[in-house]
Scaffold this motif. Structure first.
Motif, mmCIF file in Angstrom:
data_model
loop_
_atom_site.group_PDB
_atom_site.id
_atom_site.type_symbol
_atom_site.label_atom_id
_atom_site.label_comp_id
_atom_site.label_asym_id
_atom_site.label_seq_id
_atom_site.Cartn_x
_atom_site.Cartn_y
_atom_site.Cartn_z
ATOM 1 N N GLY A 1 9.714 11.214 -7.952
ATOM 2 C CA GLY A 1 8.249 12.304 -7.485
ATOM 3 C C GLY A 1 7.191 12.101 -9.121
ATOM 4 O O GLY A 1 6.258 11.926 -8.357
ATOM 5 N N ALA A 2 7.952 11.687 -9.596
ATOM 6 C CA ALA A 2 6.792 11.612 -10.692
ATOM 7 C C ALA A 2 5.584 10.054 -10.511
ATOM 8 O O ALA A 2 4.715 9.843 -10.665
ATOM 9 N N VAL A 3 6.853 8.894 -10.171
ATOM 10 C CA VAL A 3 5.925 7.782 -9.907
ATOM 11 C C VAL A 3 4.781 7.550 -8.569
ATOM 12 O O VAL A 3 3.770 6.967 -8.960
ATOM 13 N N ARG A 4 5.271 8.515 -7.510
ATOM 14 C CA ARG A 4 4.045 8.937 -6.685
ATOM 15 C C ARG A 4 3.101 9.621 -6.860
ATOM 16 O O ARG A 4 2.005 9.362 -6.772
ATOM 17 N N ARG A 5 3.269 10.361 -7.855
ATOM 18 C CA ARG A 5 2.552 11.604 -8.391
ATOM 19 C C ARG A 5 0.823 11.203 -8.721
ATOM 20 O O ARG A 5 0.199 10.626 -8.812
ATOM 21 N N GLN A 6 1.769 9.442 -9.619
ATOM 22 C CA GLN A 6 0.787 8.927 -10.708
ATOM 23 C C GLN A 6 0.465 7.872 -10.162
ATOM 24 O O GLN A 6 0.246 6.876 -10.874
ATOM 25 N N LEU A 7 0.611 7.529 -9.221
ATOM 26 C CA LEU A 7 -0.214 6.534 -8.354
ATOM 27 C C LEU A 7 -1.455 6.419 -7.127
ATOM 28 O O LEU A 7 -1.875 6.154 -5.989
ATOM 29 N N ALA A 8 -2.132 7.687 -7.256
ATOM 30 C CA ALA A 8 -2.536 8.726 -7.072
ATOM 31 C C ALA A 8 -3.778 7.997 -7.334
ATOM 32 O O ALA A 8 -4.530 8.370 -9.325
ATOM 33 N N ALA A 9 -4.794 6.755 -7.213
ATOM 34 C CA ALA A 9 -6.086 6.562 -7.337
ATOM 35 C C ALA A 9 -6.457 5.456 -6.175
ATOM 36 O O ALA A 9 -6.263 5.424 -5.063
ATOM 37 N N ASP A 10 -7.936 5.898 -6.740
ATOM 38 C CA ASP A 10 -8.396 5.123 -5.544
ATOM 39 C C ASP A 10 -9.488 3.607 -5.658
ATOM 40 O O ASP A 10 -10.427 2.842 -5.595
ATOM 41 N N VAL A 11 -8.495 2.823 -7.227
ATOM 42 C CA VAL A 11 -8.842 2.053 -7.298
ATOM 43 C C VAL A 11 -7.896 1.007 -7.897
ATOM 44 O O VAL A 11 -6.428 1.305 -7.622
ATOM 45 N N PRO A 12 -7.438 -0.238 -7.890
ATOM 46 C CA PRO A 12 -5.890 -1.041 -7.930
ATOM 47 C C PRO A 12 -5.223 -0.850 -8.683
ATOM 48 O O PRO A 12 -5.601 -0.704 -9.720
ATOM 49 N N ILE A 13 -3.751 -0.393 -8.806
ATOM 50 C CA ILE A 13 -3.027 -0.187 -9.035
ATOM 51 C C ILE A 13 -1.501 -1.074 -10.419
ATOM 52 O O ILE A 13 -1.407 -1.718 -8.422
ATOM 53 N N GLY A 14 -1.768 -1.496 -11.451
ATOM 54 C CA GLY A 14 -0.333 -2.707 -11.537
ATOM 55 C C GLY A 14 1.000 -1.627 -12.536
ATOM 56 O O GLY A 14 0.777 -0.848 -13.025
ATOM 57 N N VAL A 15 1.847 -2.472 -13.042
ATOM 58 C CA VAL A 15 2.659 -1.773 -13.770
ATOM 59 C C VAL A 15 2.805 -3.153 -14.936
ATOM 60 O O VAL A 15 3.547 -3.992 -15.061
ATOM 61 N N PHE A 16 3.143 -2.687 -16.466
ATOM 62 C CA PHE A 16 2.854 -3.534 -17.126
ATOM 63 C C PHE A 16 5.148 -3.689 -17.247
ATOM 64 O O PHE A 16 5.633 -1.995 -17.033
ATOM 65 N N THR A 17 5.393 -4.597 -17.144
ATOM 66 C CA THR A 17 7.129 -5.226 -17.086
ATOM 67 C C THR A 17 7.427 -5.934 -18.105
ATOM 68 O O THR A 17 6.931 -7.279 -18.435
#
Length: 615
Positions: A244-260
């Protein structure tokens, strides 16, 4: 995401030089290059430089004001439950889809008590013209920064320190207590900064300024949550709360990535992000060190192949580190002694070419027991109770181990353990986490332990150490590093592990569910089953370490010798030149590893040189 700033005279005295206030905007534009705005009255100015993430139209640029013009708002950050909060305000006339605009009706209805309803990362300022009240507030963990200063009957605020000292002409008086804390910890605990006249709004709190005075209102105190829960299906519950936390923090109108990195924390975030958005919409980024023992990019590439993400990495070598060092120390008016700030900036600069938002794994170690120090605390009583001859024999054997160029050398871990195992737990925590500088060699008064590490309200050492790291090392070092490095290139960094629901779930857990024997992050690793390959779950924690020790023996040595020259140190009187000369000679000659202490001094000298504080 924004850079926010302002100046207020609560007594309604007209501001003498409003032009100086407006000069703070351009100095914060790196945080928000997409839009600018300001609201002005004779006695108050609010301004913002915006990075457009949610609602990309100009209508969502800040500042905001309510329809009656009574309350103004500027906010740096994201409110992840804004949709839910908007549904509670059917009669309010919103002007945009911005997630932060919902703070206005919430404040009008509940006042500062409404801050507890916000789920997000934020630093905000509200001006209430009717009551002549300024509210400065930050999120629970302290992800987003907010500084303030009082002078001549006014209060100024900004997202970073340098606009306050450069634009408003505030005295650059050095805070001696902050300096001593930095030399001990490698960071400055809130609410202090290195400048005596500039303070940080405490995390989880609001500073409220009115004509009759100033007070601090705390809406979140993690120490009030008792770590006693042992849910029967804890790993399943954790998996769902994290999802749930990840899904909430994916809200955006721009491209998203992850530091891995290929470790379990960031890999779990990446896996759940791909689950939510699909692999085609997710980009992953990692640092590729040219020093072989520090490079983990192969693990990050393997994760990318497993998840099907588009992946990119950035080369981290000595020239790149030198560029990052020059950039960080010249543009940030805070000394950041975590060497990982350098590859973080390099990684952010590369990621910004393709995305505007990145997710990462910050907070997982403190909340779920990821540091080796937690194992050390569990083992220390047994080691200290060994017969003296056996204990001293083991200690001598540990110190005889050769120095290693490995990323997390076993010799260093064992050496720190042996050095601090006999101490009371807070003293040994400081010995393991501190700078390693000898207090006797410093020409400044050292702070009391209670100032550095207030006693956490916990019944076990393990729970107390994790809470201490959450309220100090994470808040005042790691999150500072992440925000400053990413926002220098206008990249918004989000941390799903610091979601309020997930944080409260973690803080309630019995620490025995997190650390058992030599195993750290026990519950988090169990929750990762079925989402990640076993080889990632089983990997030993390494973190984003930097080969500072070898760099100090090669390319960085001339700069270290310049900054730590005996005549320079004698003139300053902050640290013994004989002591520092010994550290540098032993390290450069390969006879000892003093990288932590020397790096702290180098960063301090760079800060003193650039920002010229007054004694």
């Amino acid at each position: 995401m924004c850079g926010i700033y302002g100046l207020v005279a609560p007594s309604r005295v007209p501001l003498a030089r409003p032009d100086l206030v407006l000069g703070m905007g351009p100095r914060l534009r790196h945080r928000g290059p997409d839009g600018s705005g300001a609201l002005r009255r004779p006695h108050v100015i609010f301004g913002a430089e915006r990075l457009r993430v949610v609602d990309l139209e100009a209508r969502a640029d800040q500042p905001f004001e309510d329809p009656a013009g009574r309350v103004w708002l500027v906010c740096n950050g994201e409110i992840y439950n804004s949709a839910e909060l908007r549904r509670r305000c059917p009669g309010y006339a919103f002007r945009s889809r911005s997630d932060v605009e919902v703070i206005l009706p919430l404040y009008l209805e509940r006042g500062v008590e409404g801050l507890a309803q916000l789920a997000g990362m934020f630093a905000l300022a509200l001006w209430d013209e009717t009551t002549q009240t300024l509210v400065l507030a930050r999120d629970r963990a302290g992800e987003k920064p907010l500084f303030y200063a009082a002078a001549d009957g006014t209060v100024a605020f900004a997202s970073e320190v340098h606009p306050l000292v450069e634009c408003l002409g505030l005295p650059r008086t050095l805070d001696q207590d902050a300096l001593s804390a930095f030399c001990t910890l490698g960071y400055v605990p809130q609410p202090r900064t290195m400048f005596l006249g500039v303070r940080v709004v405490p995390a989880g709190s609001a500073v409220i300024v009115q004509p009759e005075g100033c007070r601090t209102f705390t809406y979140w105190d993690p120490a009030q949550i008792e770590p006693v829960d042992r849910p029967p299906h804890a790993e399943d519950e954790l998996r769902e709360v994290l999802r749930g936390a990840v899904r909430r923090q994916l809200a955006a109108d721009v491209p998203i990535g992850v530091f891995t990195s290929g470790g379990v924390d960031s890999s779990l975030v990446a896996a759940l992000a791909v689950e939510a958005l699909g692999p085609d919409r997710m980009l992953t980024f990692t640092a590729r060190f040219t020093a072989p023992t520090y490079d983990e990019s192969s693990h990050a590439h393997a994760l990318s192949r497993h998840l099907g993400t588009r992946h990119a990495d950035v080369v981290v070598d000595e020239p790149a580190l030198a560029l990052a060092l020059d950039t960080i120390t010249s543009r940030i008016a805070e000394p950041i002694a975590d060497p990982a700030v350098l590859p973080t900036w390099l990684l952010a600069r590369r990621a910004r070419e393709q995305v505007t938002v990145v997710l990462g794994g910050e907070g997982a170690d403190e909340l779920f027991g990821g540091y080796p120090t937690y194992v050390g605390h569990a083992l220390s009583p047994g080691f200290a109770n060994l017969p003296s001859p056996l204990r001293w024999g083991l200690t001598r054997a540990i110190h005889a181990l050769p120095d290693s160029t490995a990323k997390v050398p076993l010799s260093a871990l064992l050496g720190r353990f042996a050095k601090g195992a006999h101490l009371p737990w807070r003293e040994r925590h400081l010995a393991w986490f501190g700078t390693g500088l000898d207090p006797a060699a410093l020409g400044i008064a050292m702070p009391a332990l209670d100032q550095l590490y207030p006693v956490p309200k916990r019944n076990s050492v393990l729970a107390a150490a994790m809470l201490l790291d959450y309220t100090s090392y994470l808040r005042d070092q790691l999150l500072v590093k992440l925000d400053r490095a990413t926002m220098l290139v206008a990249l918004e960094a989000r941390s799903p592990y610091l979601d309020p629901d997930l944080t409260q779930f973690a803080l309630r857990l019995d620490p025995a569910l997190k650390v058992r024997g030599l195993t750290t992050k026990l519950l988090l690793k169990r929750a990762a089953r079925g989402l990640l390959p076993g080889r990632i779950i089983r990997r030993r924690k390494r973190g984003m370490s930097v080969p500072i020790a070898s760099w100090l023996r090669r390319g960085l040595l001339p700069e270290a010798q310049r900054l730590l020259a005996p005549e320079r140190l004698r003139r300053q009187g902050l640290v013994s030149d004989v002591y520092v000369g010994k550290l540098l000679a032993e390290h450069a000659g390969g006879r000892a590893n003093h990288a932590r202490a020397l790096w702290t001094l180098i960063i301090l000298q760079r800060w003193l040189e650039r920002w010229a504080p007054e004694a």
